[in-house]
Design a protein around this motif. Structure first.
Motif, mmCIF file in Angstrom:
data_model
loop_
_atom_site.group_PDB
_atom_site.id
_atom_site.type_symbol
_atom_site.label_atom_id
_atom_site.label_comp_id
_atom_site.label_asym_id
_atom_site.label_seq_id
_atom_site.Cartn_x
_atom_site.Cartn_y
_atom_site.Cartn_z
ATOM 1 N N ALA A 17 0.832 -1.213 0.000
ATOM 2 C CA ALA A 17 0.000 0.000 0.000
ATOM 3 C C ALA A 17 0.862 1.257 0.000
ATOM 4 O O ALA A 17 0.539 2.248 -0.679
ATOM 5 C CB ALA A 17 -0.938 -0.013 1.205
ATOM 6 N N MET A 18 1.953 1.248 0.766
ATOM 7 C CA MET A 18 2.879 2.384 0.744
ATOM 8 C C MET A 18 3.430 2.600 -0.662
ATOM 9 O O MET A 18 3.483 3.730 -1.166
ATOM 10 C CB MET A 18 4.040 2.124 1.704
ATOM 11 C CG MET A 18 3.676 1.969 3.155
ATOM 12 S SD MET A 18 5.145 1.447 4.096
ATOM 13 C CE MET A 18 4.434 1.104 5.703
ATOM 14 N N LYS A 19 3.839 1.522 -1.279
ATOM 15 C CA LYS A 19 4.415 1.578 -2.626
ATOM 16 C C LYS A 19 3.380 2.079 -3.638
ATOM 17 O O LYS A 19 3.667 2.957 -4.470
ATOM 18 C CB LYS A 19 4.925 0.193 -3.002
ATOM 19 C CG LYS A 19 5.390 0.024 -4.424
ATOM 20 C CD LYS A 19 5.818 -1.426 -4.662
ATOM 21 C CE LYS A 19 6.033 -1.740 -6.127
ATOM 22 N NZ LYS A 19 6.423 -3.159 -6.332
ATOM 23 N N ALA A 20 2.164 1.544 -3.572
ATOM 24 C CA ALA A 20 1.132 1.898 -4.548
ATOM 25 C C ALA A 20 0.749 3.364 -4.447
ATOM 26 O O ALA A 20 0.575 4.048 -5.471
ATOM 27 C CB ALA A 20 -0.092 1.003 -4.341
ATOM 28 N N ARG A 21 0.594 3.881 -3.237
ATOM 29 C CA ARG A 21 0.239 5.300 -3.088
ATOM 30 C C ARG A 21 1.356 6.182 -3.614
ATOM 31 O O ARG A 21 1.102 7.185 -4.291
ATOM 32 C CB ARG A 21 -0.071 5.626 -1.637
ATOM 33 C CG ARG A 21 -0.575 7.052 -1.438
ATOM 34 C CD ARG A 21 -0.677 7.430 0.022
ATOM 35 N NE ARG A 21 -1.749 6.731 0.715
ATOM 36 C CZ ARG A 21 -1.945 6.802 2.038
ATOM 37 N NH1 ARG A 21 -1.104 7.517 2.787
ATOM 38 N NH2 ARG A 21 -2.929 6.149 2.603
ATOM 39 N N ALA A 29 0.195 -1.721 -9.132
ATOM 40 C CA ALA A 29 0.509 -1.843 -7.699
ATOM 41 C C ALA A 29 -0.766 -1.859 -6.864
ATOM 42 O O ALA A 29 -0.863 -2.603 -5.877
ATOM 43 C CB ALA A 29 1.418 -0.690 -7.273
ATOM 44 N N ALA A 30 -1.761 -1.051 -7.238
ATOM 45 C CA ALA A 30 -3.028 -1.038 -6.506
ATOM 46 C C ALA A 30 -3.785 -2.348 -6.698
ATOM 47 O O ALA A 30 -4.398 -2.873 -5.762
ATOM 48 C CB ALA A 30 -3.879 0.142 -6.955
ATOM 49 N N LYS A 31 -3.726 -2.899 -7.904
ATOM 50 C CA LYS A 31 -4.468 -4.137 -8.186
ATOM 51 C C LYS A 31 -3.932 -5.307 -7.370
ATOM 52 O O LYS A 31 -4.693 -6.216 -6.993
ATOM 53 C CB LYS A 31 -4.380 -4.469 -9.675
ATOM 54 C CG LYS A 31 -5.305 -5.604 -10.117
ATOM 55 C CD LYS A 31 -6.776 -5.276 -9.837
ATOM 56 C CE LYS A 31 -7.749 -6.153 -10.615
ATOM 57 N NZ LYS A 31 -7.634 -7.567 -10.380
ATOM 58 N N VAL A 32 -2.657 -5.311 -7.064
ATOM 59 C CA VAL A 32 -2.088 -6.362 -6.203
ATOM 60 C C VAL A 32 -2.809 -6.378 -4.862
ATOM 61 O O VAL A 32 -3.160 -7.446 -4.333
ATOM 62 C CB VAL A 32 -0.576 -6.147 -6.006
ATOM 63 C CG1 VAL A 32 -0.031 -7.075 -4.923
ATOM 64 C CG2 VAL A 32 0.179 -6.372 -7.319
ATOM 65 N N ILE A 33 -3.051 -5.207 -4.313
ATOM 66 C CA ILE A 33 -3.740 -5.109 -3.018
ATOM 67 C C ILE A 33 -5.179 -5.592 -3.144
ATOM 68 O O ILE A 33 -5.670 -6.370 -2.318
ATOM 69 C CB ILE A 33 -3.710 -3.653 -2.513
ATOM 70 C CG1 ILE A 33 -2.273 -3.172 -2.366
ATOM 71 C CG2 ILE A 33 -4.456 -3.523 -1.184
ATOM 72 C CD1 ILE A 33 -2.155 -1.670 -2.160
ATOM 73 N N ILE A 34 -5.865 -5.140 -4.177
ATOM 74 C CA ILE A 34 -7.267 -5.525 -4.382
ATOM 75 C C ILE A 34 -7.403 -7.032 -4.493
ATOM 76 O O ILE A 34 -8.297 -7.643 -3.889
ATOM 77 C CB ILE A 34 -7.817 -4.816 -5.631
ATOM 78 C CG1 ILE A 34 -7.918 -3.300 -5.380
ATOM 79 C CG2 ILE A 34 -9.184 -5.378 -6.015
ATOM 80 C CD1 ILE A 34 -8.213 -2.486 -6.622
ATOM 81 N N ASP A 35 -6.509 -7.657 -5.245
ATOM 82 C CA ASP A 35 -6.579 -9.110 -5.437
ATOM 83 C C ASP A 35 -6.308 -9.866 -4.144
ATOM 84 O O ASP A 35 -6.789 -11.002 -3.975
ATOM 85 C CB ASP A 35 -5.585 -9.545 -6.510
ATOM 86 C CG ASP A 35 -6.005 -9.099 -7.901
ATOM 87 O OD1 ASP A 35 -7.180 -8.722 -8.080
ATOM 88 O OD2 ASP A 35 -5.146 -9.115 -8.815
#
Length: 588
Positions: free
Chosen positions: A189-193, A236-242
């Motif tokens: 999440a840090m990376k994606a933001r 990067a955001a999609k990794v979190i969602i999945d």
């Protein structure tokens, strides 16, 4: 006093040292380590109505600069970065701790260090990346003259640091006694933001910074737009969602349908619920009751000193999913959306679950998030007081119970987000559920909107259905119709520009008062429009009772100053004087 040799000889002391590294994470809403200087009150969403000249007032009138810095996180976060580097460099000396645990703890410190750098990036732009091994205390000054690292190189370095940390962290922390520690999902999440911010107009192809260079003429911000940065942010955001298939936090009513007000309200109150990616127990419960006191009505022992702006009140949708106000005339009067069913004339004729009889129609038939977030004239406070009998209704008008003394909401509104329904004055703002509260740094609702924004900017035509899916999931939990072409839905945004406007409108409501708006307006390069000029509330000194139409006229309570140089904070003058290779930010 323990020296570092003794600290890293004992597992307990090493853990305490790492806890100190964690402590540099700024708490939610804390602009200068105190709610009196919150970031929300220097965005266009709120005002802090105290009579004292706090940092937020200095910022809003433009009375700040390199020698009179406000919200100075440069010094503070570099202290956290150094502490993390010391821990990384020395934790392997701790034979008292298992090798496996040393590896995990080192990864936590590495992630924290990278996160602190990312916070500096969003506020100051390119930063000075320090050597892996911390400087010794007696390092000659000449060796401390370090230039700033170009922005894109900073991002590349931090992506590598985040990835390295994730390799040595557990996927998710589930031990109740360890919740709040960093895990893989938190680091992602840090990376994606950070990647989302790096893809945004402020840092991606911003020609305003063409002359922004180091002393050796190395450019510090790339002025050539790179569309692929949006793809990196979306991926990067999609990794979190999945990895979070349970989706957004929801509460249901007796029929099994989503209860939108409780769902949205309680995502911040129900500890470690399924939507939270990373959070922590507040540093002090004192911060909680300060917030409650600053938001509660004077009748209930509070001050109501935090006020939402009229611009933010206008931003909330109607119950039918339409935006009530779609712009402003030159005199500040609203341009009303004819499809919204919104009116600023007349008063409610009945009580409902969301509003009381007699309140202005400005506050009728709004979306549930509005009623979970904003206290307005005639609205009931979140509870009935310590005797469970007294009912408090807000009175922001001349002679009203909540317009008293020097400290009060100058806008005619107060904030109720983050406040537990059992919060009472007894007399020290005790809350029977205070142990359930936590600061939330990352949650899934933000990630959905980050993902939608990045997809839209990368390729609207190819991703339209995917974008709508995640925006509509946020709206579904909020209890309002989604975008689409079916009966009862809101007309689907038909272009990239229209979708961009819809996503930004959704972020403004869903993430309100969570320290996003200030950075969103800057990274989108719209703050010269949103944060400059007159700021409005209602006419609290013109009306004298709930039913007085004069009370609901819009009136400017403050004129704010935002100039081009304000997009990046100035580095404190003392820092650029000590480090001659560290150039000052543009236009300061």
């Amino acid at each position: 006093m323990l020296d570092l040799d003794k600290v890293f000889a004992q597992a307990l002391e090493a853990e305490r040292y790492l806890a100190n590294v964690y402590s540099y994470t700024p708490p939610l809403g804390d602009g200068n380590h105190g709610f009196e200087s919150s970031f929300i009150s220097i965005a266009d969403e709120a005002d802090f109505g105290a009579s004292f000249m706090y940092a937020n007032h200095m910022h809003n009138i433009g009375n700040w600069g390199p020698s009179t810095t406000v919200f100075n996180f440069w010094t503070y976060l570099y202290q956290g970065i150094r502490s993390a580097s010391v821990f990384i460099a020395r934790i392997d000396e701790c034979a008292d701790m298992s090798a496996t645990l040393r590896t995990q703890r080192k990864a936590e410190a590495r992630a924290l260090r990278a996160y602190y750098y990312s916070l500096l990036l969003r506020q100051y732009g390119p930063v000075v990346i320090l050597p892996e091994t911390p400087f010794e205390i007696n390092t000659p000054p000449a060796e401390l003259q370090l230039p700033r690292t170009p922005f894109d190189a900073c991002v590349d370095y931090l992506v590598a640091e985040f990835d390295q940390a994730m390799a040595d962290l557990p996927d998710r922390i589930t031990d109740q006694g360890q919740l709040g520690r960093i895990d893989q999902l938190a680091v992602q999440a840090m990376k994606a933001r950070m990647l989302l911010y790096a893809a945004s107009p402020l840092f991606n192809g911003n020609t305003d910074y063409a002359a922004f260079t180091n002393p050796d003429n190395t450019p510090l911000i790339n002025t050539v737009y790179d569309r692929e940065k949006w793809k990196a942010a979306a991926d990067a955001a999609k990794v979190i969602i999945d990895r979070m298939p349970a989706g957004l936090y929801r509460k249901t009513d007796e029929s099994g349908s989503i209860d939108p007000l409780r769902s949205y309200r309680d995502v911040f109150l129900d500890r470690w619920n399924q939507e939270i990616i990373w959070g922590r127990q507040p540093k002090e419960n004192l911060l909680n009751w300060h917030w409650w006191q600053h938001c509660a009505p004077r009748q209930a022992g509070g001050e109501s000193v935090y006020g939402a702006t009229q611009q933010q009140v206008d931003a909330f949708f109607m119950a039918n999913g339409e935006r009530p106000v779609i712009g402003y005339n030159s005199d500040g009067s609203p341009i009303i959306n004819p499809r919204a069913g919104y009116s600023e004339q007349g008063f409610a004729e009945e009580n409902t679950a969301y509003w009381n009889e007699g309140v202005s129609n400005m506050y009728v038939e709004r979306e549930p998030r509005f009623y979970a977030t904003i206290s307005f004239n005639g609205a009931s406070w979140v509870n009935k007081g310590s005797d469970n009998n007294q009912s408090y209704r807000f009175e922001f008008w001349m002679g009203g119970a909540d317009l008293v003394g020097e400290n009060y909401s100058k806008t005619g509104y107060a904030i109720r987000k983050f406040i537990h329904p059992s919060t009472i004055w007894n007399p020290n703002w005790a809350n029977v559920n205070v142990e359930q509260m936590q600061d939330i740094f990352f949650r899934l609702g933000e990630v959905y909107l980050n993902y939608a924004e990045a997809l839209n900017e990368y390729d609207f035509n190819a991703n339209q259905s995917e974008i709508l899916r995640y925006v509509n999931l946020v709206r579904e939990r909020a209890g309002i119709p989604g975008y689409g072409n079916q009966s009862g839905q809101v007309a689907e945004p038909a272009s990239q520009e229209a979708m961009r406007e819809a996503i930004r409108a959704e972020r403004r409501v869903e993430l309100v008062f969570e320290d996003f708006r200030i950075w969103d307006c800057r990274r989108w390069k719209i703050a010269e429009q949103t944060d400059n000029g007159p700021f409005y509330g209602i006419n609290i000194r013109g009306g004298n009772q709930l039913s007085d139409p004069e009370l609901y006229k819009r009136i400017a309570f403050e004129n704010r100053v935002f100039q081009r140089r304000h997009y990046l904070w100035p580095i404190p003058q003392t820092e650029v004087e000590r480090n001659r290779q560290c150039v000052q930010n543009p236009f300061w």
